[in-house]
Scaffold this motif. Sequence first.
Motif, PDB file in Angstrom:
ATOM      1  N   PHE A   1       0.833  -1.200   0.000  1.00 12.93           N
ATOM      2  CA  PHE A   1       0.000   0.000   0.000  1.00 12.93           C
ATOM      3  C   PHE A   1       0.866   1.248   0.000  1.00 12.93           C
ATOM      4  CE2 PHE A   1      -1.918   3.520   2.269  1.00 12.93           C
ATOM      5  CZ  PHE A   1      -3.152   3.656   1.623  1.00 12.93           C
ATOM      6  N   ARG A   2       1.900   1.248   0.810  1.00 15.97           N
ATOM      7  CA  ARG A   2       2.774   2.423   0.904  1.00 15.97           C
ATOM      8  C   ARG A   2       3.447   2.709  -0.440  1.00 15.97           C
ATOM      9  NH1 ARG A   2       6.888   2.875   5.880  1.00 15.97           N
ATOM     10  NH2 ARG A   2       4.828   2.983   6.887  1.00 15.97           N
ATOM     11  N   GLU A   3       3.906   1.675  -1.107  1.00 11.99           N
ATOM     12  CA  GLU A   3       4.539   1.875  -2.414  1.00 11.99           C
ATOM     13  C   GLU A   3       3.531   2.428  -3.424  1.00 11.99           C
ATOM     14  OE1 GLU A   3       7.947  -1.377  -3.197  1.00 11.99           O
ATOM     15  OE2 GLU A   3       6.023  -2.237  -2.596  1.00 11.99           O
ATOM     16  N   ALA A   4       2.336   1.855  -3.448  1.00  4.68           N
ATOM     17  CA  ALA A   4       1.313   2.313  -4.390  1.00  4.68           C
ATOM     18  C   ALA A   4       0.920   3.755  -4.110  1.00  4.68           C
ATOM     19  CB  ALA A   4       0.093   1.401  -4.307  1.00  4.68           C
ATOM     20  N   ALA A   5       0.802   4.115  -2.829  1.00  2.00           N
ATOM     21  CA  ALA A   5       0.447   5.488  -2.475  1.00  2.00           C
ATOM     22  C   ALA A   5       1.541   6.456  -2.907  1.00  2.00           C
ATOM     23  CB  ALA A   5       0.207   5.587  -0.974  1.00  2.00           C
ATOM     24  N   ALA A   6       2.782   6.065  -2.748  1.00  3.66           N
ATOM     25  CA  ALA A   6       3.886   6.924  -3.177  1.00  3.66           C
ATOM     26  C   ALA A   6       3.866   7.119  -4.690  1.00  3.66           C
ATOM     27  CB  ALA A   6       5.220   6.324  -2.730  1.00  3.66           C
ATOM     28  N   LEU A   7       3.586   6.061  -5.424  1.00  3.57           N
ATOM     29  CA  LEU A   7       3.502   6.179  -6.875  1.00  3.57           C
ATOM     30  C   LEU A   7       2.374   7.118  -7.279  1.00  3.57           C
ATOM     31  CD1 LEU A   7       4.041   2.449  -7.937  1.00  3.57           C
ATOM     32  CD2 LEU A   7       5.648   4.344  -8.211  1.00  3.57           C
ATOM     33  N   TRP A   8       1.216   6.999  -6.617  1.00  3.43           N
ATOM     34  CA  TRP A   8       0.085   7.865  -6.965  1.00  3.43           C
ATOM     35  C   TRP A   8       0.407   9.333  -6.688  1.00  3.43           C
ATOM     36  CZ3 TRP A   8      -4.426   7.482  -9.521  1.00  3.43           C
ATOM     37  CH2 TRP A   8      -5.282   8.582  -9.428  1.00  3.43           C
ATOM     38  N   HIS A   9       0.959   9.616  -5.534  1.00  2.00           N
ATOM     39  CA  HIS A   9       1.135  11.004  -5.104  1.00  2.00           C
ATOM     40  C   HIS A   9       2.422  11.647  -5.610  1.00  2.00           C
ATOM     41  CE1 HIS A   9      -2.361  11.149  -2.475  1.00  2.00           C
ATOM     42  NE2 HIS A   9      -2.007  10.007  -1.934  1.00  2.00           N
ATOM     43  N   GLU A  10       3.448  10.850  -5.879  1.00  2.00           N
ATOM     44  CA  GLU A  10       4.765  11.431  -6.137  1.00  2.00           C
ATOM     45  C   GLU A  10       5.309  11.187  -7.534  1.00  2.00           C
ATOM     46  OE1 GLU A  10       7.438  10.074  -3.099  1.00  2.00           O
ATOM     47  OE2 GLU A  10       5.925  10.294  -1.509  1.00  2.00           O
ATOM     48  N   ALA A  11       4.903  10.127  -8.198  1.00  2.00           N
ATOM     49  CA  ALA A  11       5.513   9.789  -9.487  1.00  2.00           C
ATOM     50  C   ALA A  11       5.057  10.757 -10.579  1.00  2.00           C
ATOM     51  CB  ALA A  11       5.153   8.365  -9.880  1.00  2.00           C
ATOM     52  N   PRO A  12       5.966  11.302 -11.367  1.00  2.00           N
ATOM     53  CA  PRO A  12       5.564  12.080 -12.547  1.00  2.00           C
ATOM     54  C   PRO A  12       4.752  11.188 -13.481  1.00  2.00           C
ATOM     55  CG  PRO A  12       7.911  12.356 -12.069  1.00  2.00           C
ATOM     56  CD  PRO A  12       7.433  11.244 -11.214  1.00  2.00           C
ATOM     57  N   LEU A  13       3.715  11.739 -14.078  1.00  2.00           N
ATOM     58  CA  LEU A  13       2.807  10.925 -14.880  1.00  2.00           C
ATOM     59  C   LEU A  13       3.532  10.208 -16.015  1.00  2.00           C
ATOM     60  CD1 LEU A  13       0.028   9.893 -15.615  1.00  2.00           C
ATOM     61  CD2 LEU A  13      -0.389  12.035 -16.852  1.00  2.00           C
TER      62      LEU A  13
END
Length: 370
Positions: A19-31
């Motif tokens: 969950f933590r990894e997925a949340a980081a990808l959603w909030h932080e990863a450039p599209l």
Amino acid sequence: MSVLSESYARALAGEALSFREAAALWHEAPLAELMAAADDVRRRLHPGDTVTWQIDRNVNITNVCVSGCKFCNFHCRLADRERAYVTSMEEYRRKIREMLDLGGEQLLLQGGLHPRLDLKWYEELFRQLKSEFPNVKLHALGPPEIAHIARISGFTADAEGYRTVLERLQKAGLDSLPGAGAEILDNDIRKRISPGKCSADTWLEVMRTAHRMGLCTSATMMYGHVERPEHRILHLLKIRDLQSLRPEGTPGFLAFIAWPYQGRGTALEREEGLPGGADTAEFLRMIALSRLVLNNVPNIQASWLTTGIAAGQMALHGGANDMGSIMIEENVVSATGFEGRTTIDAERMQEAIRAAGFTPALRNQRYELL
């Protein structure tokens, strides 16, 4: 290596993200970076440039529904005699013949939670359709309808009751079970937007039962209303966890389909000021994250219905490998006053896939190429 890069590498290796990894990808990863990573995973799972699509017809069994979904303008109460209908056999015959003439082979049969249409009624419908059109596949109902049919038919609200309903429907002609009515798999969210629909736990239990029976199913998500990104991520994890429990050799969820809520003129807009809409960047982020998180679901569909063909084409470069159906008929989204295109023809579908740089391949519900 950055935390995001580590997550990309784990996803590409087929590992389950937290969950933590997925949340980081959603909030932080450039599209663009997120889409590129999802495209890498997609190409590992589906080498080459093939993008699948389908010809089927969506027929609404009835518009009578007691679920009271606040995002739906299509449904009505049984007492609304001017609007209420149940599709007649003659209408089925006409619609099926039109579909067959267009090269389709499958009916997507969905309807409301009608208070009087019990298991025997659906068995008779399916048998009649199969007797007249034995080669037409019935991709029908969904977990909320299965739970509702079990309840009004006197069966227990548990796996045993759901299995009885599914087995009898399968014997009558049911070929596969859509992932309809998932919305967001969180009970608090569901109480706000679908007060009369089954709980998230029931949705998952019906699907768990279907998987144990070997039924082919799909999973869905309607996002962009009262939920937060964290709810979407938990929804994906519940789909992934359930998929991991399917018996060996069974298909379970063959595909995942996410689409943004469209709610102009609905109760959800009136009560909470949420008209919905299709934010292309958010849609592409949702598709890409789905591909990275759902390591055990083989296909991700670029649902173009409420986002538009162009967004669907972009999603093919960000994790999606399927463009879904041409939608010979669509009524529910149209009932919101949505002004976009809700159906296209086979030629336009193939043109769209080619224009995106891929080769179109017609498929059936089991993702077998035709």
